[in-house]
Design a protein around this motif. Structure first.
Motif, short mmCIF file in Angstrom:
data_model
loop_
_atom_site.label_atom_id
_atom_site.label_comp_id
_atom_site.label_asym_id
_atom_site.label_seq_id
_atom_site.Cartn_x
_atom_site.Cartn_y
_atom_site.Cartn_z
N GLY A 88 0.80 -1.22 0.00
CA GLY A 88 0.00 0.00 0.00
C GLY A 88 0.84 1.28 0.00
N LEU A 89 2.14 1.16 0.30
CA LEU A 89 3.00 2.34 0.30
C LEU A 89 3.84 2.43 -0.97
N VAL A 90 4.06 1.28 -1.60
CA VAL A 90 4.88 1.23 -2.81
C VAL A 90 3.99 0.88 -4.00
N ASP A 91 4.17 1.61 -5.09
CA ASP A 91 3.36 1.35 -6.29
C ASP A 91 4.09 0.49 -7.32
N VAL A 92 5.40 0.69 -7.37
CA VAL A 92 6.19 -0.01 -8.39
C VAL A 92 7.43 -0.61 -7.72
N TYR A 93 7.67 -1.87 -7.94
CA TYR A 93 8.91 -2.49 -7.47
C TYR A 93 9.88 -2.61 -8.64
N LEU A 94 11.12 -2.31 -8.33
CA LEU A 94 12.18 -2.35 -9.35
C LEU A 94 13.35 -3.17 -8.80
N PRO A 95 13.14 -4.50 -8.68
CA PRO A 95 14.22 -5.31 -8.11
C PRO A 95 15.20 -5.79 -9.16
N ASP A 96 16.44 -5.95 -8.75
CA ASP A 96 17.39 -6.73 -9.54
C ASP A 96 17.08 -8.20 -9.31
N PHE A 97 17.40 -9.01 -10.30
CA PHE A 97 17.56 -10.45 -10.06
C PHE A 97 18.96 -10.75 -10.58
N LYS A 98 19.93 -10.72 -9.66
CA LYS A 98 21.34 -10.68 -10.07
C LYS A 98 21.91 -12.04 -10.41
N PHE A 99 21.65 -13.01 -9.53
CA PHE A 99 22.31 -14.32 -9.66
C PHE A 99 21.26 -15.42 -9.65
N PHE A 100 21.49 -16.45 -10.45
CA PHE A 100 20.60 -17.61 -10.43
C PHE A 100 21.30 -18.79 -9.77
N ASP A 101 22.61 -18.75 -9.77
CA ASP A 101 23.41 -19.83 -9.23
C ASP A 101 23.89 -19.43 -7.83
N SER A 102 23.63 -20.28 -6.88
CA SER A 102 24.01 -20.00 -5.49
C SER A 102 25.52 -19.79 -5.35
N ALA A 103 26.30 -20.53 -6.13
CA ALA A 103 27.76 -20.40 -6.04
C ALA A 103 28.21 -19.03 -6.54
N THR A 104 27.56 -18.52 -7.58
CA THR A 104 27.90 -17.18 -8.08
C THR A 104 27.55 -16.14 -7.02
N ALA A 105 26.38 -16.32 -6.41
CA ALA A 105 25.94 -15.37 -5.38
C ALA A 105 26.89 -15.39 -4.18
N GLN A 106 27.38 -16.56 -3.85
CA GLN A 106 28.35 -16.67 -2.75
C GLN A 106 29.67 -16.00 -3.15
N ASN A 107 30.09 -16.29 -4.35
CA ASN A 107 31.39 -15.80 -4.81
C ASN A 107 31.43 -14.28 -4.91
N GLY A 129 3.17 -1.91 -10.74
CA GLY A 129 3.72 -3.14 -11.29
C GLY A 129 5.17 -3.35 -10.89
N CYS A 130 5.79 -4.32 -11.55
CA CYS A 130 7.19 -4.65 -11.26
C CYS A 130 8.02 -4.61 -12.55
N ILE A 131 9.23 -4.11 -12.40
CA ILE A 131 10.22 -4.20 -13.47
C ILE A 131 11.41 -4.95 -12.88
N VAL A 132 11.75 -6.06 -13.48
CA VAL A 132 12.87 -6.86 -12.97
C VAL A 132 14.10 -6.57 -13.82
N ARG A 133 15.16 -6.15 -13.14
CA ARG A 133 16.42 -5.85 -13.84
C ARG A 133 17.36 -7.05 -13.75
N HIS A 134 17.99 -7.32 -14.86
CA HIS A 134 19.06 -8.33 -14.82
C HIS A 134 20.26 -7.80 -15.60
N LEU A 135 21.37 -7.78 -14.91
CA LEU A 135 22.63 -7.32 -15.51
C LEU A 135 23.40 -8.53 -16.02
N VAL A 136 23.65 -8.54 -17.32
CA VAL A 136 24.42 -9.66 -17.89
C VAL A 136 25.89 -9.45 -17.50
N MET A 137 26.49 -10.48 -16.92
CA MET A 137 27.85 -10.35 -16.43
C MET A 137 28.83 -11.14 -17.28
N PRO A 138 30.07 -10.69 -17.34
CA PRO A 138 31.04 -11.40 -18.19
C PRO A 138 31.21 -12.85 -17.77
#
Ligand code: SF4
Length: 258
Positions: A110-129, A164-173
Protein backbone atom coordinates in the motif's frame (compact mmCIF):
# COMPACT_ATOMS: atom_id res chain seq x y z
CA UNK A 1 18.18 14.15 -7.37
CA UNK A 2 16.30 14.03 -10.66
CA UNK A 3 17.66 10.94 -12.36
CA UNK A 4 17.47 10.65 -16.16
CA UNK A 5 19.21 7.29 -16.65
CA UNK A 6 16.57 4.86 -15.45
CA UNK A 7 14.32 2.94 -17.86
CA UNK A 8 12.27 5.27 -20.14
CA UNK A 9 9.00 4.50 -18.32
CA UNK A 10 10.65 5.63 -15.06
CA UNK A 11 12.79 8.61 -16.07
CA UNK A 12 10.52 9.92 -18.84
CA UNK A 13 11.26 13.53 -19.82
CA UNK A 14 11.11 15.02 -16.34
CA UNK A 15 13.33 12.53 -14.56
CA UNK A 16 12.85 10.14 -11.68
CA UNK A 17 12.98 11.50 -8.13
CA UNK A 18 15.79 9.30 -6.86
CA UNK A 19 16.63 9.13 -3.17
CA UNK A 20 19.81 7.14 -2.54
CA UNK A 21 20.20 5.51 0.86
CA UNK A 22 23.62 4.88 2.34
CA UNK A 23 24.51 1.24 2.81
CA UNK A 24 23.17 -1.95 1.24
CA UNK A 25 22.21 -5.44 2.39
CA UNK A 26 24.44 -6.93 -0.29
CA UNK A 27 28.14 -6.33 -0.81
CA UNK A 28 28.54 -7.05 -4.51
CA UNK A 29 32.19 -7.06 -5.51
CA UNK A 30 31.32 -5.17 -8.72
CA UNK A 31 29.21 -2.44 -7.09
CA UNK A 32 29.18 0.81 -9.09
CA UNK A 33 27.94 2.85 -6.13
CA UNK A 34 30.54 1.53 -3.75
CA UNK A 35 31.09 4.76 -1.79
CA UNK A 36 27.39 4.92 -0.95
CA UNK A 37 26.54 1.22 -0.74
CA UNK A 38 29.56 -0.12 1.10
CA UNK A 39 31.24 2.87 2.73
CA UNK A 40 28.10 4.61 3.99
CA UNK A 41 28.78 7.93 2.25
CA UNK A 42 25.80 10.05 3.19
CA UNK A 43 24.17 12.33 5.67
CA UNK A 44 21.88 11.47 8.57
CA UNK A 45 18.36 12.91 8.28
CA UNK A 46 15.10 12.40 10.15
CA UNK A 47 12.00 10.62 8.79
CA UNK A 48 10.27 14.03 8.80
CA UNK A 49 12.99 15.51 6.57
CA UNK A 50 12.80 12.45 4.35
CA UNK A 51 9.06 12.96 3.87
CA UNK A 52 9.78 16.59 2.91
CA UNK A 53 12.36 15.41 0.37
CA UNK A 54 9.77 13.10 -1.23
CA UNK A 55 7.35 16.02 -1.55
CA UNK A 56 10.11 18.36 -2.81
CA UNK A 57 10.89 15.91 -5.59
CA UNK A 58 7.23 15.93 -6.58
CA UNK A 59 7.28 19.77 -6.61
CA UNK A 60 10.36 19.65 -8.87
CA UNK A 61 8.27 17.72 -11.40
CA UNK A 62 9.71 14.24 -10.82
CA UNK A 63 7.72 11.43 -12.44
CA UNK A 64 7.98 9.35 -9.28
CA UNK A 65 9.74 9.00 -5.95
CA UNK A 66 12.41 6.38 -6.46
CA UNK A 67 13.77 4.81 -3.26
CA UNK A 68 17.15 3.35 -4.10
CA UNK A 69 18.30 0.55 -1.78
CA UNK A 70 16.16 1.31 1.27
CA UNK A 71 15.67 -2.22 2.62
CA UNK A 72 18.04 -1.86 5.59
CA UNK A 73 16.53 1.49 6.73
CA UNK A 74 12.83 0.67 6.45
CA UNK A 75 12.04 1.42 10.13
CA UNK A 76 12.68 5.09 9.23
CA UNK A 77 11.53 5.05 5.62
CA UNK A 78 8.10 3.56 6.38
CA UNK A 79 7.00 6.45 8.68
CA UNK A 80 8.30 8.93 6.10
CA UNK A 81 6.26 7.19 3.41
CA UNK A 82 3.17 7.00 5.61
CA UNK A 83 3.41 10.74 6.18
CA UNK A 84 4.10 11.73 2.55
CA UNK A 85 2.04 9.16 0.64
CA UNK A 86 -1.38 10.86 1.04
CA UNK A 87 0.12 14.03 -0.51
CA UNK A 88 1.91 12.27 -3.35
CA UNK A 89 0.16 12.02 -6.70
CA UNK A 90 3.17 10.35 -8.32
CA UNK A 91 4.05 6.67 -7.83
CA UNK A 92 6.52 5.45 -5.23
CA UNK A 93 9.14 3.13 -6.70
CA UNK A 94 11.14 0.69 -4.59
CA UNK A 95 14.48 0.13 -6.27
CA UNK A 96 16.30 -2.85 -4.81
CA UNK A 97 19.13 -5.32 -5.23
CA UNK A 98 16.48 -8.02 -4.84
CA UNK A 99 17.87 -9.41 -1.58
CA UNK A 100 14.80 -8.64 0.53
CA UNK A 101 12.80 -10.73 2.95
CA UNK A 102 9.23 -11.23 1.74
CA UNK A 103 7.81 -10.74 5.23
CA UNK A 104 9.53 -7.36 5.51
CA UNK A 105 8.28 -6.31 2.07
CA UNK A 106 4.82 -7.06 3.38
CA UNK A 107 5.16 -3.91 5.52
CA UNK A 108 5.34 -1.86 2.32
CA UNK A 109 2.01 -3.09 0.99
CA UNK A 110 0.00 0.00 0.00
CA UNK A 111 3.00 2.34 0.30
CA UNK A 112 4.88 1.23 -2.81
CA UNK A 113 3.36 1.35 -6.29
CA UNK A 114 6.19 -0.01 -8.39
CA UNK A 115 8.91 -2.49 -7.47
CA UNK A 116 12.18 -2.35 -9.35
CA UNK A 117 14.22 -5.31 -8.11
CA UNK A 118 17.39 -6.73 -9.54
CA UNK A 119 17.56 -10.45 -10.06
CA UNK A 120 21.34 -10.68 -10.07
CA UNK A 121 22.31 -14.32 -9.66
CA UNK A 122 20.60 -17.61 -10.43
CA UNK A 123 23.41 -19.83 -9.23
CA UNK A 124 24.01 -20.00 -5.49
CA UNK A 125 27.76 -20.40 -6.04
CA UNK A 126 27.90 -17.18 -8.08
CA UNK A 127 25.94 -15.37 -5.38
CA UNK A 128 28.35 -16.67 -2.75
CA UNK A 129 31.39 -15.80 -4.81
CA UNK A 130 30.44 -12.24 -5.76
CA UNK A 131 28.17 -11.16 -2.88
CA UNK A 132 28.71 -13.65 -0.03
CA UNK A 133 24.99 -14.44 -0.24
CA UNK A 134 24.50 -18.08 -1.31
CA UNK A 135 20.78 -17.84 -0.52
CA UNK A 136 20.32 -14.91 -2.91
CA UNK A 137 18.44 -16.85 -5.66
CA UNK A 138 15.91 -18.26 -3.20
CA UNK A 139 15.43 -15.00 -1.27
CA UNK A 140 15.13 -12.93 -4.46
CA UNK A 141 12.51 -15.30 -5.88
CA UNK A 142 10.38 -15.16 -2.72
CA UNK A 143 10.76 -11.36 -2.71
CA UNK A 144 9.63 -11.12 -6.33
CA UNK A 145 6.57 -13.28 -5.59
CA UNK A 146 5.59 -10.87 -2.79
CA UNK A 147 6.23 -7.82 -4.97
CA UNK A 148 4.03 -9.22 -7.73
CA UNK A 149 1.33 -10.11 -5.22
CA UNK A 150 1.24 -6.49 -4.06
CA UNK A 151 1.33 -4.66 -7.38
CA UNK A 152 -0.31 -6.95 -9.92
CA UNK A 153 0.34 -6.48 -13.62
CA UNK A 154 2.29 -3.47 -14.94
CA UNK A 155 0.17 -0.37 -15.61
CA UNK A 156 1.56 2.47 -17.73
CA UNK A 157 0.01 5.87 -18.34
CA UNK A 158 1.45 8.27 -20.91
CA UNK A 159 4.38 5.83 -21.21
CA UNK A 160 5.20 6.16 -17.51
CA UNK A 161 4.83 3.25 -15.11
CA UNK A 162 2.21 3.73 -12.42
CA UNK A 163 2.05 0.25 -10.92
CA UNK A 164 3.72 -3.14 -11.29
CA UNK A 165 7.19 -4.65 -11.26
CA UNK A 166 10.22 -4.20 -13.47
CA UNK A 167 12.87 -6.86 -12.97
CA UNK A 168 16.42 -5.85 -13.84
CA UNK A 169 19.06 -8.33 -14.82
CA UNK A 170 22.63 -7.32 -15.51
CA UNK A 171 24.42 -9.66 -17.89
CA UNK A 172 27.85 -10.35 -16.43
CA UNK A 173 31.04 -11.40 -18.19
CA UNK A 174 31.32 -15.17 -18.46
CA UNK A 175 27.81 -15.75 -17.06
CA UNK A 176 25.50 -15.72 -20.05
CA UNK A 177 24.41 -19.32 -19.51
CA UNK A 178 23.38 -18.43 -15.96
CA UNK A 179 21.43 -15.45 -17.30
CA UNK A 180 19.65 -17.66 -19.83
CA UNK A 181 18.79 -20.24 -17.14
CA UNK A 182 17.45 -17.44 -14.92
CA UNK A 183 15.16 -16.09 -17.65
CA UNK A 184 13.85 -19.58 -18.40
CA UNK A 185 13.17 -20.11 -14.71
CA UNK A 186 11.41 -16.76 -14.26
CA UNK A 187 9.26 -17.37 -17.34
CA UNK A 188 8.29 -20.82 -16.05
CA UNK A 189 7.58 -19.60 -12.51
CA UNK A 190 5.93 -16.21 -13.00
CA UNK A 191 5.09 -16.07 -16.72
CA UNK A 192 6.43 -13.43 -19.07
CA UNK A 193 3.62 -10.88 -18.84
CA UNK A 194 3.44 -10.36 -15.08
CA UNK A 195 6.40 -7.97 -15.00
CA UNK A 196 8.57 -5.99 -17.40
CA UNK A 197 12.12 -7.19 -17.91
CA UNK A 198 15.05 -4.77 -18.10
CA UNK A 199 18.04 -6.57 -19.54
CA UNK A 200 21.13 -4.53 -18.78
CA UNK A 201 24.40 -4.44 -20.70
CA UNK A 202 26.14 -1.78 -18.65
CA UNK A 203 28.39 -3.97 -16.54
CA UNK A 204 31.52 -1.91 -15.86
CA UNK A 205 34.62 -3.49 -14.30
CA UNK A 206 35.85 -2.03 -11.04
CA UNK A 207 39.31 -3.58 -11.51
CA UNK A 208 38.93 -5.79 -8.50
CA UNK A 209 42.04 -7.94 -8.49
CA UNK A 210 40.32 -10.68 -6.48
CA UNK A 211 38.00 -11.40 -9.42
CA UNK A 212 40.09 -11.16 -12.59
CA UNK A 213 37.33 -12.80 -14.67
CA UNK A 214 35.17 -9.72 -14.00
CA UNK A 215 37.76 -7.24 -15.25
CA UNK A 216 36.19 -6.85 -18.67
CA UNK A 217 32.93 -5.65 -20.15
CA UNK A 218 30.55 -8.14 -21.67
CA UNK A 219 30.84 -8.97 -25.34
CA UNK A 220 28.17 -8.27 -27.93
CA UNK A 221 27.71 -12.02 -28.34
CA UNK A 222 27.12 -12.52 -24.61
CA UNK A 223 24.46 -9.83 -24.47
CA UNK A 224 22.80 -10.79 -27.75
CA UNK A 225 22.48 -14.45 -26.75
CA UNK A 226 20.66 -13.51 -23.53
CA UNK A 227 18.54 -10.93 -25.33
CA UNK A 228 17.57 -13.51 -27.94
CA UNK A 229 16.40 -15.87 -25.19
CA UNK A 230 14.35 -13.10 -23.57
CA UNK A 231 12.68 -12.42 -26.93
CA UNK A 232 12.01 -16.10 -27.64
CA UNK A 233 10.45 -16.56 -24.20
CA UNK A 234 8.16 -13.60 -24.88
CA UNK A 235 9.31 -11.10 -22.24
CA UNK A 236 8.38 -7.46 -22.68
CA UNK A 237 10.58 -4.69 -21.40
CA UNK A 238 13.84 -2.90 -22.08
CA UNK A 239 17.24 -3.69 -23.47
CA UNK A 240 20.34 -1.52 -23.74
CA UNK A 241 22.74 -0.77 -26.52
CA UNK A 242 26.03 -2.51 -25.78
CA UNK A 243 27.58 1.01 -25.88
CA UNK A 244 25.77 1.67 -22.58
CA UNK A 245 28.67 -0.02 -20.83
CA UNK A 246 30.32 3.27 -19.93
CA UNK A 247 31.39 4.36 -16.52
CA UNK A 248 29.66 7.74 -17.16
CA UNK A 249 26.39 5.95 -16.35
CA UNK A 250 27.44 5.86 -12.72
CA UNK A 251 25.46 8.70 -11.12
CA UNK A 252 27.33 11.66 -9.73
CA UNK A 253 26.35 12.19 -6.11
CA UNK A 254 26.51 15.20 -3.89
CA UNK A 255 24.93 16.07 -0.57
CA UNK A 256 24.12 19.74 -1.06
CA UNK A 257 20.70 20.92 0.02
CA UNK A 258 19.72 18.00 2.22
S1 SF4 B 1 22.94 -4.60 -4.53
FE1 SF4 B 1 23.49 -2.89 -5.87
S2 SF4 B 1 24.03 -1.21 -4.45
FE2 SF4 B 1 24.06 -3.11 -3.25
S3 SF4 B 1 26.22 -3.76 -3.28
FE3 SF4 B 1 25.13 -4.84 -4.97
S4 SF4 B 1 25.45 -3.54 -6.77
FE4 SF4 B 1 25.94 -2.28 -4.95
Amino acid sequence: MLHFWEEPCISGKNGSGAVFFSGCALRCCFCQNESIANRNFGKEISPERLAEIFLNLQEQGANNVNLVTAGHVLPWVIPALESAKPKLHIPVIYNSGGYELAEILHELDGLVDVYLPDFKFFDSATAQNYAHAPDYPEIAEQALAEMLRQTGMPVLKDNLIQQGCIVRHLVMPGHRHESIALLQHLAGTFGTDTFLLSLMAQYTPVQNQAYPELNRRITKMEYQSVLKTAGKLGFLGYCQEKSSAKSEYTPDFHLQGL
